[in-house]
Design a protein around this motif. Structure first.
Motif, PDB file in Angstrom:
ATOM      1  N   TYR A 135       0.836  -1.198   0.000  1.00 15.72           N
ATOM      2  CA  TYR A 135       0.000   0.000   0.000  1.00 15.72           C
ATOM      3  C   TYR A 135       0.873   1.251   0.000  1.00 15.72           C
ATOM      4  O   TYR A 135       0.650   2.182  -0.781  1.00 15.72           O
ATOM      5  CB  TYR A 135      -0.920  -0.006   1.222  1.00 15.72           C
ATOM      6  N   CYS A 136       1.872   1.285   0.878  1.00 15.42           N
ATOM      7  CA  CYS A 136       2.752   2.457   0.988  1.00 15.42           C
ATOM      8  C   CYS A 136       3.544   2.681  -0.295  1.00 15.42           C
ATOM      9  O   CYS A 136       3.756   3.825  -0.712  1.00 15.42           O
ATOM     10  CB  CYS A 136       3.708   2.293   2.169  1.00 15.42           C
ATOM     11  N   THR A 137       3.987   1.608  -0.935  1.00 14.74           N
ATOM     12  CA  THR A 137       4.744   1.735  -2.182  1.00 14.74           C
ATOM     13  C   THR A 137       3.851   2.281  -3.300  1.00 14.74           C
ATOM     14  O   THR A 137       4.274   3.140  -4.078  1.00 14.74           O
ATOM     15  CB  THR A 137       5.338   0.377  -2.585  1.00 14.74           C
ATOM     16  N   GLY A 138       2.616   1.813  -3.386  1.00 15.79           N
ATOM     17  CA  GLY A 138       1.672   2.353  -4.366  1.00 15.79           C
ATOM     18  C   GLY A 138       1.364   3.817  -4.116  1.00 15.79           C
ATOM     19  O   GLY A 138       1.278   4.626  -5.042  1.00 15.79           O
ATOM     20  N   GLU A 188      -7.753  11.260   4.883  1.00 18.23           N
ATOM     21  CA  GLU A 188      -7.795  10.371   6.043  1.00 18.23           C
ATOM     22  C   GLU A 188      -8.056   8.947   5.550  1.00 18.23           C
ATOM     23  O   GLU A 188      -9.120   8.666   4.989  1.00 18.23           O
ATOM     24  CB  GLU A 188      -8.916  10.813   6.998  1.00 18.23           C
ATOM     25  N   VAL A 189      -7.097   8.053   5.737  1.00 20.40           N
ATOM     26  CA  VAL A 189      -7.221   6.687   5.235  1.00 20.40           C
ATOM     27  C   VAL A 189      -8.178   5.907   6.129  1.00 20.40           C
ATOM     28  O   VAL A 189      -7.936   5.736   7.322  1.00 20.40           O
ATOM     29  CB  VAL A 189      -5.841   5.996   5.194  1.00 20.40           C
ATOM     30  N   GLY A 208      -3.206   1.734  -2.716  1.00 20.58           N
ATOM     31  CA  GLY A 208      -2.329   2.846  -2.377  1.00 20.58           C
ATOM     32  C   GLY A 208      -2.243   3.864  -3.500  1.00 20.58           C
ATOM     33  O   GLY A 208      -2.281   5.076  -3.272  1.00 20.58           O
ATOM     34  N   ALA A 209      -2.144   3.375  -4.744  1.00 22.50           N
ATOM     35  CA  ALA A 209      -2.051   4.281  -5.888  1.00 22.50           C
ATOM     36  C   ALA A 209      -3.349   5.045  -6.097  1.00 22.50           C
ATOM     37  O   ALA A 209      -3.339   6.239  -6.401  1.00 22.50           O
ATOM     38  CB  ALA A 209      -1.690   3.496  -7.144  1.00 22.50           C
TER      39      ALA A 209
END
Length: 176
Positions: free
Chosen positions: A99-102, A124-125, A165-166
């Motif tokens: 998720y963080c990489t996307g 806000e996720v 994430g993207a």
């Protein structure tokens, strides 16, 4: 003993056509690649971007690529081994790292195109479904298609963590 006719004779091998190298190695699905890379004829020379997600044993690779005659051109890339700079120290191949990489890839692409202020993504996720809204005027959102390669697309796969994430980062990737 009965006589058995040889099926694979010289005539067979003269006409035998070997498959592409990356197909023989089991690295590329050319059926899927053709559909991801082929642009509509009425769009002329406009590049068709795809978000390439690859998972290795130690890394998550997210790239925005488009096909050219000379080979694929990488527009932007993000790797999970860069995450310790942003506070994620361990677990660089799990769902959260994907998720963080996307998310990192999305922000880099939009910054490169000077669209980072216009498409901020999710503030806000909360895990809810997010879609980028198209404006009436001005620059449209960056649209690309998910390329999973040979990975299995099962429910809850880490590849979809990179997709989420993207999308949360502000990219327009069609998905259901």
């Amino acid at each position: 003993m009965t006589f058995v006719k040889v099926v694979k004779n010289k005539a067979y091998f003269k006409r035998f056509q070997v498959k592409y190298k990356r197909r023989r190695e089991g690295k590329t699905d050319y059926f899927a690649r053709k559909r991801l890379c082929t642009q509509d004829k009425n769009k002329y020379n406009t590049p068709k971007y795809r978000m390439v997600v690859r998972l290795t044993n130690k890394d998550v690779i997210c790239q925005i690529a488009c096909a050219k005659l000379e080979g694929d051109e990488i527009f932007c890339a993000a790797y999970s081994h860069e995450l310790p700079r942003y506070g994620v120290k361990i677990g660089l191949t799990n769902y959260a790292a994907c998720y963080c990489t996307g998310l990192l890839l999305a922000r880099r692409v939009l910054t490169k195109l000077n669209l980072a202020n216009k498409y901020v993504g999710v503030e806000e996720v909360d895990g809810e479904d997010f879609e980028v809204e198209e404006p009436d005027e001005g620059a449209r959102s960056f649209r690309c298609f998910l390329d999973v390669g040979l990975a299995r697309t099962t429910t809850g796969a880490r590849i979809f963590g990179a997709l989420k994430g993207a999308v949360d980062g502000g990219l327009n990737i069609p998905h259901q």
